[in-house]
Structure formats: C-alpha cells, structure tokens
Design an enzyme around this catalytic site. Structure first.
Site, PDB file in Angstrom:
ATOM      1  N   GLU A 158     -46.972  -3.587  26.797  1.00 37.78           N
ATOM      2  CA  GLU A 158     -46.960  -4.989  26.669  1.00 37.78           C
ATOM      3  C   GLU A 158     -47.849  -5.620  27.630  1.00 37.78           C
ATOM      4  O   GLU A 158     -47.895  -6.535  28.341  1.00 37.78           O
ATOM      5  CB  GLU A 158     -45.365  -5.480  27.137  1.00 37.78           C
ATOM      6  CG  GLU A 158     -44.297  -5.325  25.995  1.00 37.78           C
ATOM      7  CD  GLU A 158     -42.978  -5.563  26.473  1.00 37.78           C
ATOM      8  OE1 GLU A 158     -42.760  -5.993  27.571  1.00 37.78           O
ATOM      9  OE2 GLU A 158     -42.088  -5.229  25.658  1.00 37.78           O
ATOM     10  N   GLU A 207     -40.999  -1.727  19.326  1.00 32.67           N
ATOM     11  CA  GLU A 207     -39.900  -1.908  20.219  1.00 32.67           C
ATOM     12  C   GLU A 207     -39.109  -3.267  19.952  1.00 32.67           C
ATOM     13  O   GLU A 207     -39.460  -4.125  19.365  1.00 32.67           O
ATOM     14  CB  GLU A 207     -40.513  -2.244  21.657  1.00 32.67           C
ATOM     15  CG  GLU A 207     -39.341  -2.260  22.732  1.00 32.67           C
ATOM     16  CD  GLU A 207     -39.510  -2.600  24.074  1.00 32.67           C
ATOM     17  OE1 GLU A 207     -40.521  -1.752  24.706  1.00 32.67           O
ATOM     18  OE2 GLU A 207     -38.986  -3.334  24.859  1.00 32.67           O
TER      19      GLU A 207
END
Length: 632
Positions: A134, A214
């Site tokens: 991320e 994810e």
C-alpha cells in the site's frame, strides 16, 4: 503480525486449527498463503522479525512465517506462497531514509536473500513476491527486482504490483507499462486492495492477471461471512479478479488489538486452547474444495454473471475440461447484511428466485451435479444458520435443464467433484483469561524465536544465550537501525502482553545494556491501551530508565508527550543488569530500580486499564532476563 499467538497453542489444538485452514477436502483448504516479509517495526497489528537487521547480520530462524508456510505445505504441497514487505529493515536504507527505493540495489538484495533463505533453510519455494504494501510503486525498483530475481535463478517467481488500494494506481501502472516494455515484462500480476469488486479493465490488454491481492478485512460473524461469499464471486463477475486473498488468514492476536476477528477464523487464546471456526471458513470451502489453482473461469453470460433476482454465479472448469464447478450466492445487500469493512459495494434487491441453466459443449453429457449448501440468515433475518451441508445430487430434466430454487443469503456449489467434505473436530476447551500472575525467564524458548505470548508492536525481540553464559537465555531487542516504516512510529520499541482489561498490577524485568549498538534506555509499562499502528498516540504509564546518566522518566503516553515525573535514580547501575519494576495499587503508581523506590504519583484517571509492556528508548540492543506480571 496476525498469526502471532497461533504457535503458542498446544500441538493438538494447533494442528486442528491448521487443518481447518490448509488441509485439502476438510474445511477452508486455502489455495494461496500470503505472508509478511518482516522488517522489525509496526505493520498493522504488530511487528515481525527481519532476516537482516544490519550489515553482517543474517538469520533465517527468526519469526513464525517460515513455520506457518511449512505447516501449510505439509498439509497441501500445492499451496502457493506469496511474500510481501509491509516494513523494511533499516538494512535496506542504512537507517538513513524512510524509503526502500533510496538504495534499490540493497532492497533487491534483501528480498532475493529472503527468497533464497526460504529455499535453502526451509525447502520452501516462493511463487509470488510483492513490492511494498500500500505504498507508491517505483518503476526502477520493479525492473531491478526482476533482474535480481532472474540473476539469482528465480525466474519462476512472479512479481505482483502495486498491492495498493486505488484502481488509479493500477491504471497508472498499466500506462507506465505501455511506455516501458521492460517494466511490462517485469510485472506479472496487477494486485489491488479492497477493490469493491471493480478493476481497471484496460489492464487486461497487457495479458496480466488481475488479483484482489488483499480483501475482506471484516469481522468473521454472519455479516462477514455474507461479505466474503459475495466478494469471492463478484470479484470475478464485476472485476475479472481471478484471485481473492483474505486479510487476514486467522485472527490470532490479542483482544484489544485493531481489527478484532478480521480473519477466516479466530484463535487468540493459546493458554486455554480455545478457538472459533467461523462461518467464513465454510464460505471459503464452497470455492476452494471444488477448484484448484489453474482452473479457468467460463465466459460472462455463459457461466459467469448476475442473477435476475439478485446475486451472482461463477463457473470454473479444470484445465482438461473434464470437471465443472458452479458457485451461486444470493447475499442480501440492504442495511449491513453483507457490508465489508473497506468496500463500497453496490446495493440491489435480492429475492427468492428460480434458477435454471443448461450445460452444453464439452459439458453436455453432464446430467448430475453434487450440491453443497449454506444458509446465512433468511429473508426474515432470523438466525438461521446452515454451513456447508451436502444435499446429495441434482439431476437435469429430460430437456437437459437444471432447475433450482434459491432464497436470500444462500450459497450453493454445484460440482462434478466428489471429494467435498465438512471436517470437524471435537469442541475446543472453553475460553479463559490470560494466566495471571505471569512469569517468563525465556529459558524454554528456542534460540532466535520470540516467546509465544510476547507481542512486539515496534522493534523485534528474540531469545539468545546471554553473552558469557552457556545456559542463561535473555530476550534481546534486535532493531538497531531506524526501519523503513509503514505505520507512524516514534524512536522506540515496545512489546506487550497480557490483557487489555488489567487495571492494577506489578510489572518487572531485569535488563542489561552491556553490548555494542545498545539502546540508550529501557522501560516497563502498564495500561497500554492500544496496539498495532495505533500504539503511537495511545495512552499508558511508561517508566524509562537511562543507565548511562542515571536518570528516569515517567510518561503518560506512547508518544512521550505527557511527562509525569523525572529525576535521578541513585540505585541505577551503569554496568550489569538492573531490576526495574512498576506497581499500581489503589490509584497510586510507584517505580522501583533494584528494589529501591524512585518515584510515586497518583495515577491519571485514564486509561483505567491496559496491557503490560516493556521495550527500549530508541533503537538499539537490550537484554531482558525475564518479564513478570504480579498482583500489586
């Protein structure tokens, strides 16, 4: 760090839990296991050990990710393995930068050595590697990573990028790949987080797979099970995302940590043996027990699509086209029925409906399918639960049509596969509180491992044999260079244990700073009321001592913004072990150094309870001889 407490279970219950997760034809039977490449700092729920902390340091016995990968492979040799760093050890930047891209050659070396360590020390083959969880992707690093993998003989390892939230990143990466053929060749899979079942279809022109690398991150109750059932189908129906990876695998971390219950099941009491097999396990089984990696989704409107009455269906076939599996879900979308924590899923009406389909082409001769059924609450929102029940077979009629009736909040798997099975063990022991009083001298802990119940939030702690001793073990804080962080951190390390409801007790340790690269100080703490990325900014009572100058400090928060007391600690030794204790009783706190009280103060009203903790004032080594938590 979501698997932290699982290794501490006794073998019987640990094996049962692992079977529910990985054993084929038993329960979840997951196809792919994604693990963190630890960096010795906060990464969401805690901190994981690194294989390299500084030049000259390298160890592949640290941490528990090697262990869980081997346990997964032991049960299913075909499970795929995927590594991704959240945090990078300070090794990659020499402690001088909060970016892994400043010295990309060191970062590539760090990742390649992790893959080599998996192979050489644990006989594990890593199938996929990510870039940085991320965070912005870096095209130079991605190309260098591909070059480094190929040079080391890891041509088989596929690169997933960018492992980030926004579809915009996926689109930008696809644009950059258009302009850079080497980058296009380096990246094999587009990975997006919490996509709300959508993706940038333009990415498909590069011939790359699209993954929900994810997803889920929702409490594993009925609502979470409906969320999971919905996105497992609709990630492909809406977004052509052909892999969906749950964060997290198992909620095996202390109650009181962020994201409670956000796993396929929960196992957070190794001291009692208690665990919970959640309905999300069985939602997973509807897909995983009847497909394998390499199976192929059929075309939209010819095996994949939305139901007229609400819901979705997907169909997958084996590579040889001999087997077929169809999964149908009718999750209600109104209110909080199938809401996922990080998703913005579209709402639509779902109703009881008739579903019919015909098999043609290579499937035309199939006239019978095995049926597996789940009901997660009915249309009246009554607590009706049936999970992964075998209902026999359904036959096609004389015209070759299969006909079914489906109500809301149902999952149905229709398949030619005959090996489906709902595994079950006897009920685990009842839940119990963390053992109190608590004492650990670390002498029974395997070298280079963490104690089972010590949960690092920042820094990394491993058991070693004390320098100059042949038998006494100590717990050493290992992070000596500022890591490349993922969460907001401060210049300190912290490990916690116990129960967030604890109010008044005595926490004590004996600690030495007699080594190279030592920290400037150490602390014990009480009433730590937050963990993971929220450790910094949380409250508590932290008692620091500094042997080099003989002083102490008492702070009311992890950020060290509220100073409650400070001064000299005359009983503090500059060399050797110092015993440090912090006691709270009847609203008063007292600090001790080598059994001599050095401060006393009235406790702040908040927080009223929290975990016990210990750590270092700054990055650097410290040796803890024991940790105890006793009645005050």
């Amino acid at each position: 760090a979501t698997t932290k407490l699982l290794p501490g279970y006794s073998q019987q219950y640990r094996d049962e839990i692992l079977d529910y997760l990985f054993k084929p034809n038993f329960a979840a039977a997951v196809h792919i296991l994604k693990v963190e490449i630890g960096g010795g700092s906060m990464s969401g729920i805690g901190s994981e050990a690194s294989h390299i902390y500084y030049d000259g340091d390298e160890n592949y016995d640290r941490g528990y990710e090697w262990w869980i990968m081997k346990e997964a492979k032991k049960r299913n040799p075909d499970v795929k393995l995927y590594g991704l760093p959240w945090v990078f050890s300070g090794y990659v930047s020499k402690g001088q930068s909060n970016s892994p891209y400043t010295l990309p050659d060191r970062t590539v070396d760090y990742i390649v050595r992790w893959i080599q360590g998996a192979r050489d020390h644990h006989n594990l083959t890593i199938d996929y590697i990510g870039e940085w969880n991320e965070q912005n992707y870096n095209t130079t690093y991605l190309k260098m990573l591909r070059q480094g993998l190929d040079k080391a003989g890891f041509n088989n390892v596929r690169i997933v990028a960018a492992d980030d939230y926004e579809a915009e990143f996926e689109m930008n990466l696809a644009r950059d790949m258009l302009l850079d053929p080497e980058l296009s060749s380096a990246v094999d899979i587009f990975g997006i987080h919490y996509s709300s079942t959508q993706s940038n279809m333009g990415s498909l022109q590069w011939g790359k797979q699209l993954w929900a690398s994810e997803d889920y991150s929702t409490n594993n109750n009925q609502q979470g099970a409906r969320c999971w059932a919905r996105i497992l189908n609709q990630n492909y129906v809406n977004g052509l995302l052909s892999s969906t990876i749950s964060w997290n695998l198992i909620a095996s971390y202390y109650e009181g940590m962020p994201y409670q219950g956000c796993g396929l099941m929960t196992a957070n009491q190794p001291w009692s043996g208690y665990y919970v097999v959640s309905p999300t396990i069985w939602m997973t089984a509807h897909t995983t027990q009847f497909t394998k990696p390499g199976w192929i989704y059929l075309s939209h409107h010819s095996g994949v699509g939305h139901l007229v009455g609400g819901g979705s269906y997907v169909s997958l076939t084996s590579p040889d086209r001999k087997d077929l599996t169809i999964i149908i879900e009718t999750m209600m979308t109104t209110g909080s029925n199938s809401v996922c924590l990080h998703e913005s899923l579209s709402a639509y009406d779902v109703q009881k409906q008739s579903v019919s389909f015909t098999l043609d082409g290579s499937f035309k001769k199939i006239n019978m399918l095995n049926v597996w059924f789940s009901q997660i609450g009915n249309s009246d929102q009554k607590n009706v639960e049936e999970y992964f029940v075998y209902q026999g077979v359904v036959m096609s009629n004389h015209m070759g049509v299969f006909e079914l009736m489906m109500d809301v909040n149902q999952v149905l798997t229709l398949t030619t596969i005959t090996t489906g099975f709902k595994g079950q063990y006897s009920a685990p022991p009842p839940a119990a509180s963390f053992p109190f009083p608590y004492m650990d001298t670390f002498d029974d802990v395997v070298e280079h491992q963490e104690p089972y119940l010590v949960a690092p939030m920042s820094g990394s702690f491993e058991v070693i044999t004390q320098t100059g001793s042949t038998s006494n073990k100590v717990l050493r804080q290992m992070t000596v260079l500022p890591p490349v962080d993922w969460c907001e951190t401060e210049n300190f390390t912290l490990a916690l244990l116990g129960n967030i409801t604890w109010g008044e007790y005595m926490v004590e340790t004996s600690v030495s700073l007699d080594m190279q690269n030592a920290s400037k100080g150490v602390f014990v703490a009480q009433r730590i009321n937050s963990g993971g990325c929220y450790t910094v900014g949380g409250q508590g009572l932290l008692f620091f001592v500094y042997p080099s100058n003989g002083n102490f400090e008492v702070w009311g928060d992890s950020r060290r913004a509220t100073l409650l007391s400070y001064g000299p600690a005359d009983s503090l030794k500059t060399i050797g072990f110092n015993k440090i204790g912090l006691k709270v009783k009847n609203g008063f706190a007292e600090g001790f150094v080598n059994d001599k009280m050095v401060f006393g103060l009235r406790m702040p009203s908040q927080p009223a309870s929290g975990f016990a903790a210990f750590g270092t004032a700054g990055f650097g080594h410290a040796d803890f001889d024991y940790i105890s938590v006793m009645p005050s």
